[in-house]
Write a protein that holds these residues in place. Structure first.
Motif, PDB file in Angstrom:
ATOM      1  N   LEU A  70      48.917  51.228  12.486  1.00  0.00           N
ATOM      2  CA  LEU A  70      49.967  52.389  12.609  1.00  0.00           C
ATOM      3  C   LEU A  70      51.445  51.457  12.885  1.00  0.00           C
ATOM      4  O   LEU A  70      51.360  50.631  13.695  1.00  0.00           O
ATOM      5  N   ALA A  79      54.725  54.827  13.792  1.00  0.00           N
ATOM      6  CA  ALA A  79      54.137  56.344  13.264  1.00  0.00           C
ATOM      7  C   ALA A  79      54.897  57.518  14.196  1.00  0.00           C
ATOM      8  O   ALA A  79      54.994  56.996  15.430  1.00  0.00           O
ATOM      9  N   LEU A 139      50.286  54.732   8.402  1.00  0.00           N
ATOM     10  CA  LEU A 139      49.075  54.684   8.693  1.00  0.00           C
ATOM     11  C   LEU A 139      47.937  53.943   7.631  1.00  0.00           C
ATOM     12  O   LEU A 139      47.971  54.500   6.508  1.00  0.00           O
TER      13      LEU A 139
END
Length: 386
Positions: free
Chosen positions: A6, A9, A60
């Motif tokens: 990630l 995020a 992601l």
């Protein structure tokens, strides 16, 4: 198998920010545990990886593929929830096979997958039973088996042991550890129980208020917490925090004065601290020693009076009051140590086990503590959240 990454995020519901600037790399084959208090965002983060929650911002990746807009069924993940969610009218075999049947997998392949998963989970002799005939632990094994038969790249577990009693949770922790050793698949596990986190994880992610506070191995977090929050969250009983003032400080140690007047030496790299600075001294209850004990050091002593005693058999926890502390001072002693309320207590704080935090809550590095894995620290162009 696959890694999970990630970058910056975020998750928001309108103006409410649930997760902010999450930078995290879960390595291929790793058992990663998300831990934190209720409402910190750990389950939301897991659901974002699963595709059950949209990502407001950031990226992601699972493996080498960005999956922000990929449906959950196509992400190569399998998720086990707190609720077993088994079909009560179906046998264990049919519960585990149901998803594969919907995917129109050939019957012989389904049978091989179910039998293999059942053998791994030691429920191969129960396949003809229905869920009502099983214990809670056996039902959770079926839910895990339903995930295994899909042969996912990543397993996701959302507080899977919360519905079990204490004894069964201990047994199931062993089963999860054994399962990971056998499958070697990437696993991400959410819990509010730090004991589960410490015993299961290759690395732990500590979250608070939608941000990552620290990432590291269980012993790194225990021996070298980055800040007051992690220090207080990891470890049971909780670390003692005593207000103090710096007398001397340098790269090879610091000396502080407590609110009660005692002078305490700390083996920390206190470069940047100055005489007169307000700091917090941390010491874990299990590191406090009785004055006069064979392994007690000559200095670093404080006095209190016992106000409450918990005799737990293997250990005795004594609580006392100390100047400036909002909570009782806690020490954990050998279970055969006689203690009673009202008893005066002189304790030794080993210098090597004294933690020191500045007025912003950031920790000074404890000398001799394990260094952080450089892979746990993001590159300069990544967000500073890890």
């Amino acid at each position: 198998m696959a890694d999970v990454q990630l970058l910056k995020a975020q998750k928001s519901y309108g103006s409410v920010h649930v997760l902010r600037d999450i930078d995290l790399h879960v390595r291929d084959g790793e058992f990663m545990v998300f831990v934190g208090p209720s409402g910190c965002g750990k389950s939301t983060l897991l659901r974002m990886i699963a595709g059950l929650e949209d990502i407001t911002a950031g990226t992601l990746s699972i493996g080498s593929r960005v999956v922000n807009d990929v449906p959950p069924a196509e992400r190569g993940i399998a998720m086990v929830f707190q609720s077993y969610a088994l079909y009560p009218h179906m046998s264990l075999y049919d519960n585990m096979a149901f998803g594969l049947k919907l995917a129109k997998v050939p019957r012989d392949e389904i049978d091989r997958a179910v039998q293999h998963a059942a053998k791994i989970l030691h429920i191969d002799h129960l396949l003809e039973r229905k869920p009502k005939a099983l214990s809670g632990g056996q039902r959770q094994r079926v839910a895990i088996g339903r995930a295994i038969v899909r042969k996912p790249q990543v397993f996701l577990f959302d507080e899977p042991l919360s519905n079990l009693d204490a004894a069964l949770r201990v047994k199931m922790r062993y089963e999860f550890a054994r399962l990971h050793q056998e499958l070697r698949t990437t696993m991400i596990y959410v819990t509010h129980d730090q004991v589960e986190a410490m015993t299961l994880a290759d690395r732990i992610v500590v979250l608070s208020a939608g941000r990552i506070e620290q990432v590291g191995s269980p012993m790194q977090l225990y021996e070298q917490p980055d800040n007051l929050f992690v220090a207080g969250f990891i470890g049971s009983p909780r670390m003692n925090f005593l207000p103090a003032q710096v007398l001397q400080a340098g790269a090879q140690g610091a000396t502080v004065q407590l609110a009660g007047g005692e002078t305490i030496a700390c083996e920390v790299n206190a470069t940047g601290a100055r005489a007169g600075d307000r700091v917090t001294l941390g010491v874990r209850p299990e590191h406090l020693l009785l004055a006069g004990a064979a392994n007690a050091e000559p200095g670093n002593r404080l006095r209190t009076r016992v106000t409450f005693v918990e005799a737990l058999g293997s250990s005795t926890q004594a609580y006392g009051e100390y100047a400036g502390m909002d909570e009782p001072l806690t020490c954990q002693l050998d279970g055969r140590t006689p203690m009673r309320p009202g008893q005066p207590l002189e304790l030794v704080l080993p210098a090597r086990w004294c933690y020191l935090f500045d007025d912003q809550g950031h920790a000074y590095h404890r000398l001799g503590a394990p260094a952080a894995d450089p892979r746990d620290t993001p590159a300069p162009e990544q967000a500073q959240a890890v």
